[in-house]
Write an enzyme that holds these catalytic residues in place. Structure first.
Site, short mmCIF file in Angstrom:
data_model
loop_
_atom_site.label_atom_id
_atom_site.label_comp_id
_atom_site.label_asym_id
_atom_site.label_seq_id
_atom_site.Cartn_x
_atom_site.Cartn_y
_atom_site.Cartn_z
N LEU A 33 0.85 -1.20 0.00
CA LEU A 33 0.00 0.00 0.00
C LEU A 33 0.88 1.25 0.00
O LEU A 33 0.62 2.23 -0.69
CB LEU A 33 -0.91 0.00 1.23
CG LEU A 33 -1.93 -1.16 1.29
CD1 LEU A 33 -2.64 -1.19 2.63
CD2 LEU A 33 -2.93 -1.04 0.15
N ASN A 110 3.01 -21.53 9.65
CA ASN A 110 2.85 -22.65 10.61
C ASN A 110 1.42 -22.71 11.13
O ASN A 110 0.98 -23.77 11.61
CB ASN A 110 3.87 -22.49 11.74
CG ASN A 110 3.56 -21.34 12.69
OD1 ASN A 110 2.87 -21.51 13.68
ND2 ASN A 110 4.07 -20.15 12.39
N TYR A 134 -6.82 -16.70 10.18
CA TYR A 134 -5.57 -16.47 9.45
C TYR A 134 -4.97 -17.79 8.93
O TYR A 134 -4.58 -17.90 7.77
CB TYR A 134 -4.59 -15.76 10.40
CG TYR A 134 -3.16 -15.69 9.96
CD1 TYR A 134 -2.77 -14.84 8.93
CD2 TYR A 134 -2.18 -16.48 10.57
CE1 TYR A 134 -1.44 -14.78 8.53
CE2 TYR A 134 -0.86 -16.42 10.19
CZ TYR A 134 -0.50 -15.57 9.16
OH TYR A 134 0.82 -15.52 8.77
C1 15L Z 1 2.94 -15.99 11.61
O1 15L Z 1 2.45 -16.58 10.67
C2 15L Z 1 2.89 -14.51 11.71
O2 15L Z 1 2.89 -13.89 10.45
C3 15L Z 1 3.99 -13.95 12.58
O3 15L Z 1 3.65 -12.62 12.88
C4 15L Z 1 4.24 -14.76 13.86
O4 15L Z 1 3.14 -14.57 14.71
C5 15L Z 1 4.43 -16.22 13.50
O5 15L Z 1 3.41 -16.71 12.68
C6 15L Z 1 4.54 -17.14 14.74
O6 15L Z 1 3.82 -18.13 14.81
O7 15L Z 1 5.38 -16.87 15.59
#
Ligand code: 15L
Length: 269
Positions: A33, A110, A134
């Site tokens: 953005l 993950n 997410y």
């Molecule tokens: C993720 O996918 C996030 O984008 C990152 O901000 C962290 O929170 C990470 O996982 C995590 O699990 O530590």
């Protein structure tokens, strides 16, 4: 590969990647953005909201490979996840197909498998267990990668990133941490490996306490150079300053699992 587009280019992970990929690809397109503040001479910024298909098409034009980091990077309300990560990811893959892009490296997470208990060792063939909206959006992105690879011949690498940082910051991160240099190595595999079609790998360094079988990445030549264990004393000291999380501490996804949780942790085998 001459021209590579990085989405989510103003974020933290993109800043590290740009540093570790410097000099590797002659032309880098960056979209987000807002522009990053430190454009190099071979970098060009193209503003694009992932929810706007025409803007995504303009960002993608001329790229041969894409590293898709863009979107919402933590848990969020459904309208946010829907726009940035579901529609946005679809726009990206579809724009790539229309513009003849050859490869996409998708930043999965993950959190696509966050509800596995920490004692289980899992590989990429275990079924998904997202721990958040997410996480569901990351599963969706991996599914899109599979569709566009099988149906349209795009070459796709989905990297289930653990936690990108210069060092692991707590107990959980000793298992899932990835150093930016190791992530850059995986990204290069996604953009360059001649035999890659569609693969899912874990984005993790060489961590003694790891939970994931990363054979798929090894087969593609991934040899991580960093070890979480070298930072264990600091990470464990930091963990002692954190409050306990009775749900999150049991599962791989940590705090993403305990957010809004009202289930029974004992029934999640
Ligand atoms: C993720 O996918 C996030 O984008 C990152 O901000 C962290 O929170 C990470 O996982 C995590 O699990 O530590």
């Amino acid at each position: 590969m001459e021209t590579v587009l990085i989405t989510g280019a103003s974020g933290r992970v993109a800043a590290w990647l740009r540093r570790h990929l410097r000099g590797v690809y002659p032309r880098i397109l960056l979209s987000d953005l807002e522009p990053p503040h430190d454009l190099a001479p071979n970098e060009e910024f193209r503003a694009a909201d992932l929810a706007d298909f025409d803007a995504v098409c303009r960002a993608v034009a001329g790229a041969e490979g894409i590293v898709h980091l863009g979107g919402h990077s933590v848990e969020g309300p459904w309208p946010t996840i829907l726009k940035a990560n579901i529609e946005g990811c679809y726009h990206l893959f579809e724009a790539a197909r229309r513009h003849g892009v050859r490869r996409i490296v998708f930043a999965s997470s993950n959190h696509a498998v966050g509800f596995y208990p920490r004692r289980r060792r899992i590989g990429v063939d275990h079924r998904v267990r997202p721990d958040s909206r997410y996480g569901v959006s990351k599963v969706f992105g991996e599914a899109l990668g599979s569709l566009y690879a099988d149906k349209h011949g795009l070459r796709v690498l989905s990297i289930r990133i653990g936690n990108v940082a210069e060092r692991p910051v707590d107990h959980r991160r000793l298992s899932i941490w990835i150093h930016p240099e190791d992530l850059a190595q995986l990204v290069r595999i996604g953009l360059e490996h001649p035999e890659l079609r569609n693969e899912v790998v874990f984005g993790v360094s060489d961590n003694e306490r790891g939970w994931w079988d990363n054979e798929a990445a090894r087969r593609l030549g991934y040899r991580p150079r960093h070890r979480a264990e070298d930072h264990a004393a600091e990470a464990l000291a930091a963990q002692r300053r954190l409050p306990p999380d009775p749900v999150g501490d049991r599962f791989e996804g940590g705090g993403f699992c305990s957010l809004e949780f009202d289930g029974d942790p004992d029934t999640i085998a």
